[in-house]
Design an enzyme around this catalytic site. Structure first.
Site, short mmCIF file in Angstrom:
data_model
loop_
_atom_site.label_atom_id
_atom_site.label_comp_id
_atom_site.label_asym_id
_atom_site.label_seq_id
_atom_site.Cartn_x
_atom_site.Cartn_y
_atom_site.Cartn_z
N HIS A 77 -12.27 -1.59 -7.12
CA HIS A 77 -11.34 -3.05 -7.76
C HIS A 77 -11.34 -3.49 -6.60
O HIS A 77 -10.50 -2.64 -5.48
CB HIS A 77 -10.55 -2.40 -8.16
N ASP A 95 1.17 -1.06 -0.11
CA ASP A 95 -0.30 0.12 0.15
C ASP A 95 0.63 1.40 -0.06
O ASP A 95 1.71 1.16 1.02
CB ASP A 95 -1.04 0.32 0.59
N HIS A 113 -9.77 -5.24 -3.64
CA HIS A 113 -9.00 -5.42 -2.90
C HIS A 113 -8.56 -6.26 -1.24
O HIS A 113 -10.35 -5.77 -0.30
CB HIS A 113 -8.17 -4.26 -3.18
P1 5GP Z 1 -9.99 1.47 1.21
O1 5GP Z 1 -9.87 2.57 0.96
O2 5GP Z 1 -10.61 1.50 -1.16
O3 5GP Z 1 -9.83 0.24 1.25
O4 5GP Z 1 -8.19 0.88 -0.29
C1 5GP Z 1 -7.22 2.04 -1.17
C2 5GP Z 1 -6.05 1.79 -1.05
O5 5GP Z 1 -5.25 2.08 -1.75
C3 5GP Z 1 -5.82 2.32 -0.32
O6 5GP Z 1 -5.16 2.43 1.47
C4 5GP Z 1 -4.27 3.36 -0.35
O7 5GP Z 1 -3.34 4.11 0.12
C5 5GP Z 1 -4.07 2.73 -1.32
N1 5GP Z 1 -3.95 3.36 -2.79
C6 5GP Z 1 -3.93 4.20 -3.70
N2 5GP Z 1 -3.53 4.51 -4.51
C7 5GP Z 1 -2.19 3.69 -5.23
C8 5GP Z 1 -1.72 3.93 -5.61
O8 5GP Z 1 -1.65 3.74 -6.17
N3 5GP Z 1 -0.49 2.90 -5.08
C9 5GP Z 1 -0.62 2.14 -4.33
N4 5GP Z 1 0.22 1.21 -3.78
N5 5GP Z 1 -1.54 1.61 -3.07
C10 5GP Z 1 -2.16 2.80 -3.67
ZN ZN Z 2 -10.04 -2.45 -11.95
#
Ligand code: 5GP
Ligand code: ZN
Length: 120
Positions: free
Chosen positions: A104, A37, A106
């Site tokens: 997407h 992340d 995850h």
């Molecule tokens: P969500 O908030 O949707 O559950 O998690 C998305 C995660 O993707 C977040 O923890 C955020 O830090 C991570 N993230 C967002 N953009 C990027 C990126 O460009 N590269 C990486 N490695 N992680 C990302």
């Molecule tokens: Zn996707």
């Protein structure tokens, strides 16, 4: 360069799988991809994603759940390789109330320290 099933050209994680956006890979096989992340919330913070564009766990059904199951099968291998023998947390945020920012599917793997008891 990997192929994503039902790839969405506007999806950040599809672009990461396809190698169009750089990431720090920790694991990859035919069905899933795992990377660090960008804003880690624990000493180890890894995202595990299917190589199929599935917007979230809320749209899992018998047609696509194998992709999610494969991610779950990869998680113990990743955790072992990362030395998370003392435990870790698996999180999948769904929708605005959970703060999902990337549409997407995850799975976050969080570990490397004692995590808060409170989950919400
Ligand atoms: P969500 O908030 O949707 O559950 O998690 C998305 C995660 O993707 C977040 O923890 C955020 O830090 C991570 N993230 C967002 N953009 C990027 C990126 O460009 N590269 C990486 N490695 N992680 C990302
Ligand atoms: Zn996707």
């Amino acid at each position: 360069m990997s192929i994503v099933i039902n790839a969405d050209p506007d999806c950040l994680f599809c672009n990461i799988i396809e190698g169009k956006i750089p990431s720090t890979k920790v694991y990859e096989d035919d069905h899933c991809y795992a990377f660090r992340d960008i804003a880690p919330q624990a000493p180890t913070h890894i995202l595990v994603i299917p190589k199929e564009h599935i917007p979230s766990a809320d749209v899992l059904d018998e047609g696509n759940s194998a992709a999610a199951a494969h991610c779950l099968e990869a998680i113990p291998k990743i955790a072992r390789a990362e030395g998370l023998e003392n435990g870790y947390r698996i999180i999948s945020n769904v929708g605005p109330d959970a703060g999902q920012t990337v549409k997407h599917l995850h799975f976050h793997i969080l570990g490397g320290r004692r995590l808060p008891d409170q989950m919400a």
